[in-house]
Write an enzyme that holds these catalytic residues in place. Structure first.
Site, PDB file in Angstrom:
ATOM      1  N   ASN A   7       0.865  -1.179   0.000  1.00  0.00           N
ATOM      2  CA  ASN A   7       0.000   0.000   0.000  1.00  0.00           C
ATOM      3  C   ASN A   7       0.901   1.228   0.000  1.00  0.00           C
ATOM      4  OD1 ASN A   7      -1.682   2.108   0.593  1.00  0.00           O
ATOM      5  ND2 ASN A   7      -2.583   1.196   2.444  1.00  0.00           N
ATOM      6  N   LYS A  14       3.283   0.924   3.186  1.00  0.00           N
ATOM      7  CA  LYS A  14       2.997  -0.118   4.168  1.00  0.00           C
ATOM      8  C   LYS A  14       2.980  -1.422   3.388  1.00  0.00           C
ATOM      9  CE  LYS A  14      -0.309   2.704   6.561  1.00  0.00           C
ATOM     10  NZ  LYS A  14      -1.751   2.841   6.715  1.00  0.00           N
ATOM     11  N   ARG A  77      -2.665  -2.196  -3.381  1.00  0.00           N
ATOM     12  CA  ARG A  77      -3.807  -1.310  -3.209  1.00  0.00           C
ATOM     13  C   ARG A  77      -3.708  -0.211  -4.270  1.00  0.00           C
ATOM     14  NH1 ARG A  77      -4.820   3.581   0.967  1.00  0.00           N
ATOM     15  NH2 ARG A  77      -6.966   3.922   0.357  1.00  0.00           N
ATOM     16  N   HIS A 166     -12.438   3.721  -0.105  1.00  0.00           N
ATOM     17  CA  HIS A 166     -12.420   2.864   1.084  1.00  0.00           C
ATOM     18  C   HIS A 166     -13.198   1.571   0.854  1.00  0.00           C
ATOM     19  CE1 HIS A 166     -11.882   6.651   3.783  1.00  0.00           C
ATOM     20  NE2 HIS A 166     -10.713   6.072   3.619  1.00  0.00           N
ATOM     21  N   ARG A 227      -9.166  16.930   5.479  1.00  0.00           N
ATOM     22  CA  ARG A 227     -10.019  17.221   4.310  1.00  0.00           C
ATOM     23  C   ARG A 227     -11.360  17.775   4.776  1.00  0.00           C
ATOM     24  NH1 ARG A 227      -9.461  11.432   1.726  1.00  0.00           N
ATOM     25  NH2 ARG A 227      -7.469  11.131   2.775  1.00  0.00           N
ATOM     26  N   GLY A 317      -9.612   4.079  12.831  1.00  0.00           N
ATOM     27  CA  GLY A 317      -9.042   4.640  14.066  1.00  0.00           C
ATOM     28  C   GLY A 317     -10.064   5.273  14.997  1.00  0.00           C
ATOM     29  N   GLY A 319     -13.546   5.304  14.585  1.00  0.00           N
ATOM     30  CA  GLY A 319     -14.713   4.430  14.755  1.00  0.00           C
ATOM     31  C   GLY A 319     -14.464   3.296  15.735  1.00  0.00           C
ATOM     32  N   GLU A 375      -7.609  -3.682   6.049  1.00  0.00           N
ATOM     33  CA  GLU A 375      -7.592  -3.514   4.596  1.00  0.00           C
ATOM     34  C   GLU A 375      -6.560  -4.430   3.934  1.00  0.00           C
ATOM     35  OE1 GLU A 375      -7.798   0.743   5.565  1.00  0.00           O
ATOM     36  OE2 GLU A 375      -8.704   0.944   3.589  1.00  0.00           O
TER      37      GLU A 375
END
Ligand code: AMP
Length: 497
Positions: A7, A14, A77, A166, A227, A317, A319, A375
């Site tokens: 990713n 990552k 990804r 997402h 954002r 994070g 949630g 993910e």
């Protein structure tokens, strides 16, 4: 299957080798602050300073170590699949070119994803590389949720439509929620709230994404770390007029300096913002209130879009960890049949090994769940699934031919029907090489009745022939033989108009 998942973000990498089924990690790599003097790579317990490295250099140096674990495939990804990609795809040079062409749609993300793909394909040329797209899960959005109310020619010219992001997370947590509830996702209406630095909500109706809060770019929708999410587009025009902001300055404003960071003035980290809010900082309280209000608004809207909801899921994070945000978003939803259990909410703890916690009261008709997203596991699973499907497809090649009713004509018949010198007009190529459907359509008239607008297929043939189904035969009132194509002797005649 052991899968290496990569990713690449704009300034980070990552990567992990994991088991596509269990999600167990065999090796991990994290590179941060690429392109700066502070760039560091952590692999396992070791930390390396790699100043000014870019994606390619970092992967070239550290991938061989991950490869020693023996992955059988690489899952990449890719943020934006545009109109081209609605499912994972095996990467070859052509796919790389297509991804390059999509870069203008996601200028912050796709070039970094592509840099990772190029470096990894060079390092590991002998195993398959699969692209898994953030947008793919939302390819099922109905047109009414895709379109912006702009002139259609302009939208079509520039691909201005809502794609959603997402997707690997929304689909993953929706599936985990269904498993937890002991039901099939295909029978549930779920609202998934991915609340991390980037944040979006998704309405998953019977397993398909039918609405999501991010749009053509990941700026639309919820208040995020930096954002803005939804704003009145008129504000951009005002800022251009009054502050003389350029396109690049507006880009930085909306993507980097807004959201929680813009509202709170203390950065994007929700933990800091919650701590300061608790101490009475008014800007931080406002940042939390605006974010939670926007989230509630979307939850209510998505329940309306689906005509009801069976489960609401909080992930990522914020949630997974913010008791206060879940309380603000999911409290007072009893009108929907969703009753939050405050104590369960305070005690909810999820992890990869224990991914689901229920926070609704026992009598709640709508189930409220906290689900740990993963993910990388979602990408690994999609990668293995695609390769498994391909392997089966290679073993079992089943040719299936289906033809709709159609007509073959001789050149003489073409001229009789359409006029002297007329030649057939190609409309669409067929799968059989050289064959095409034509613009010309005819009415077939039989003794009992007629069938209109039957497509002529080209090129012309030595004999005229119509091909119809058994029900057509009944409708026309003829007794048609079942024979090889071209064998038309002694078959009943019809009239063509
Ligand atoms: P993610 O992008 O999923 O890593 O989420 C990052 C966000 O989650 C940041 O805003 C973090 O501050 C937030 N976060 C992580 N842990 C907590 C926590 N315990 N309470 C509140 N927010 C948290």
């Amino acid at each position: 299957m052991k899968v290496l998942v990569i990713n690449c973000g704009s300034s980070s990498v990552k990567a992990a080798v994991l088991d596509s089924e269990t999600g167990e990690r065999y090796a991990e790599l994290r590179v941060e602050r690429l392109g700066t003097r502070e760039c560091v790579a952590r692999d396992g317990t070791e930390q390396h300073s790699i100043p000014e490295y870019d994606h390619g250099r970092a992967l070239a140096e550290f991938l061989p170590k991950l490869a020693k674990v023996g992955p059988l495939a690489v899952g990449h990804r890719v943020v934006h699949g545009g109109e081209c990609f609605s499912t994972p795809v095996q990467i070859d040079d052509l796919v790389e070119d297509q991804l390059e062409a999509l870069s203008p749609l996601a200028p912050l993300h796709n070039p970094a994803n592509l840099a990772g793909i190029r470096a990894a394909r060079q390092c590991l040329p002998d195993i398959p590389h699969i692209a898994v797209f953030d947008t793919a899960f939302h390819s099922t959005l109905p047109r009414r949720a895709q379109y912006y109310a702009l002139p259609q020619e302009l939208s079509d010219k520039h691909g201005l439509r809502r794609y959603g992001f997402h997707g690997t997370s929304h689909s993953w947590v929706a599936e985990r929620a269904a498993q937890f509830l002991g039901d099939e996702l295909a029978r549930l209406r779920v609202i998934t709230c991915h609340l991390g630095n980037g944040a979006s909500v998704c309405a998953v109706e019977y397993g398909r994404s039918v609405e999501t809060s991010m749009g053509m770019t990941p700026v639309e929708g919820l208040v995020m770390g930096t954002r803005s999410g939804d704003i009145d587009p008129g504000i951009l025009i005002e800022l251009m007029r009054k502050e003389g902001l350029s396109v690049d300055e507006l880009d930085v404003l909306l993507n980097k300096n807004s959201g929680l960071a813009g509202l709170s003035g203390v950065g994007r980290d929700m933990r800091d913002i919650e701590e300061r809010a608790a101490q009475g900082d008014d800007k931080c309280r406002m940042a939390i209130a605006v974010s939670a209000h926007r989230l509630r608004k979307y939850i209510g809207a998505y329940a309306a879009v689906m005509g009801g909801v069976d489960a609401i899921v909080f992930t990522a994070g914020i949630g997974e960890n913010s008791v206060a945000m879940r309380h603000r978003a999911a409290g007072r939803l009893s009108f929907l049949g969703a009753h939050l259990d405050e104590e369960a909410n305070r005690n909810a703890k999820v992890s990869r090994s224990n991914p689901v916690a229920e926070i609704s009261a026992p009598h709640s008709r709508v189930r409220l769940l906290v689900v740990a997203t993963d993910e990388a596991h979602s990408i690994a699973a999609s990668t293995a699934e695609l390769l498994g499907r391909d392997a089966i497809a290679k073993e079992l090649i089943i040719p299936v031919a289906i033809s709709g009713r159609h007509i073959h004509l001789t050149q003489e018949a073409v001229e009789t029907l359409f006029g002297p010198g007329h030649t057939l007009t190609p409309y669409k190529a067929l799968s059989q090489p050289g064959q095409f459907a034509c613009e010309e359509r005819l009415t077939i008239v039989g003794p009992r009745s007629q069938i209109e607008k039957v497509r002529v297929l080209g090129p012309v043939r030595p004999k005229c022939q119509i091909e119809i189904s058994r029900t057509d035969e009944f409708k026309l009132g003829i007794d048609a033989p079942v024979r090889n194509s071209g064998d038309v002797d002694n078959s009943p005649g019809v009239t063509l108009i």
